[in-house]
Write an enzyme that holds these catalytic residues in place. Sequence first.
Site, PDB file in Angstrom:
ATOM      1  N   SER A 117       0.943  -1.133   0.107  1.00  0.00           N
ATOM      2  CA  SER A 117      -0.168  -0.017  -0.095  1.00  0.00           C
ATOM      3  C   SER A 117       0.936   1.236   0.072  1.00  0.00           C
ATOM      4  O   SER A 117       1.852   1.541   0.619  1.00  0.00           O
ATOM      5  CB  SER A 117      -0.979   0.051   1.146  1.00  0.00           C
ATOM      6  OG  SER A 117      -1.519   1.366   1.274  1.00  0.00           O
ATOM      7  N   TYR A 141      -3.802   0.606  10.452  1.00  0.00           N
ATOM      8  CA  TYR A 141      -3.902   0.019   8.981  1.00  0.00           C
ATOM      9  C   TYR A 141      -2.748   0.124   8.253  1.00  0.00           C
ATOM     10  O   TYR A 141      -1.889  -0.843   8.040  1.00  0.00           O
ATOM     11  CB  TYR A 141      -5.073   0.519   8.285  1.00  0.00           C
ATOM     12  CG  TYR A 141      -4.998   0.178   6.735  1.00  0.00           C
ATOM     13  CD1 TYR A 141      -5.181  -1.274   6.332  1.00  0.00           C
ATOM     14  CD2 TYR A 141      -4.491   0.670   5.671  1.00  0.00           C
ATOM     15  CE1 TYR A 141      -4.924  -1.676   5.298  1.00  0.00           C
ATOM     16  CE2 TYR A 141      -4.572   0.512   4.679  1.00  0.00           C
ATOM     17  CZ  TYR A 141      -4.586  -0.803   4.335  1.00  0.00           C
ATOM     18  OH  TYR A 141      -4.645  -1.187   3.014  1.00  0.00           O
ATOM     19  N   LYS A 145       0.572  -2.687   7.226  1.00  0.00           N
ATOM     20  CA  LYS A 145       1.038  -2.830   5.798  1.00  0.00           C
ATOM     21  C   LYS A 145       2.452  -2.641   6.001  1.00  0.00           C
ATOM     22  O   LYS A 145       3.271  -3.592   5.120  1.00  0.00           O
ATOM     23  CB  LYS A 145       0.288  -2.014   5.029  1.00  0.00           C
ATOM     24  CG  LYS A 145      -1.331  -2.166   4.944  1.00  0.00           C
ATOM     25  CD  LYS A 145      -1.670  -3.635   4.396  1.00  0.00           C
ATOM     26  CE  LYS A 145      -1.378  -4.040   3.135  1.00  0.00           C
ATOM     27  NZ  LYS A 145      -2.057  -5.282   2.770  1.00  0.00           N
TER      28      LYS A 145
END
Length: 338
Positions: A117, A141, A145
């Site tokens: 990401s 989040y 990642k």
Amino acid sequence: MDVLVTGGAGYIGSTVASALADAGHRPVVLDDLSTGRAEFVRGRRFYRGDIADAGLVRRIVAEHPGLRTAVHCAARVAVPESVARPADYYRTNVTGTLELAQTLAEAGVRDLVLSGSASVYGPAGAAGVDEDAPWAPASPYARTKAVAELMLADLAAATRLRVLSLRYFNPVGADPQLRTGPQQPRPGHVLGVLAESLRTGASFPVRGTDYPTRDGSALRDYVHVWDLARAHVAAVEGFERALDGRRSQAINLGTGRGTTVHELVATFAAVTGRPVPVVAAPRRPGDTAGTFARTERAAYLLGWHAERDLATGIADLLAWLERRPALLENPALVGSSR
Ligand SMILES: NC(=O)c1ccc[n+]([C@@H]2O[C@H](COP(=O)([O-])OP(=O)(O)OC[C@H]3O[C@@H](n4cnc5c(N)ncnc54)[C@H](O)[C@@H]3O)[C@@H](O)[C@H]2O)c1
């Protein structure tokens, strides 16, 4: 070739599975359907379960002795939820990824394509970000990642695992054949909000009008999900070459062009033929001015560049939202964690 696609019942994973199948490969999907849709795996070889379930992963490999490569899309992906329930995000995105990678590697599936990401990157200037740009993941989040990617690079350095991390910018659109698309009836991202404005006639809030961009609104690199899916096919087929002599490699997937929110609204209005009333709103906490991908590495190592423009992504999303209720058995139902 056989390719395991984790998260293959989700938005991106299902599109990747279609692109692989269209290219003559045989996707095998592993998904717990926590946010994915059973309708998206109809006709596929599908295993329902958790990526951390070593027994299940071993069984999948045993039943597909040709498996050598996995595309790992499964993850929890909702930023606000990651703020409220960080442990769940670390459990799936980090611990789950570790368990999966180790089980796969022990079973002989040593080539992993990871859904990376662009949220790992810190604020960037007008030149865009290349793969060596500094990191500053801004949410739980994004941090999961980041940790997952670093962790896999460490494993690759020490074991026979090899990893291609494809760092997506802002995926938009749907499968051009409308087999799959965003699961939610009202996607929460900016294009979903625009589609909702179109439906209800409500003004669209431009959140943040004082960013250091050409018109003051935030800038993103919107990349069509089918282009992303094509990049995975290129990664699977050209894995060795894309590694470029390394054990792990990161590759940005974006268009190389930034689009501001005002430009997005103008493109949306041009696609729909309807003006969009906008209203200025304060910045959203945690949002940034944004940036766009430098895509030289994707071109060089994958022979890939984005082919679909933003207008196509918008048109495909709108077509999908119209088609979606007919394709889904219970269209009101969305994944449990969204
Ligand atoms: N959509 C984006 O904007 C975006 C941007 C950058 C990166 N990504 C990455 O792309 C990947 C796919 O995202 P998406 O947008 O398609 O999300 P999604 O929620 O549609 O797909 C994730 C899929 O993983 C499955 N899943 C979740 N936890 C699982 C588990 N423990 N075991 C098995 N399956 C599990 C879900 O059921 C779902 O089908 C993720 O890794 C995400 O981090 C997404």
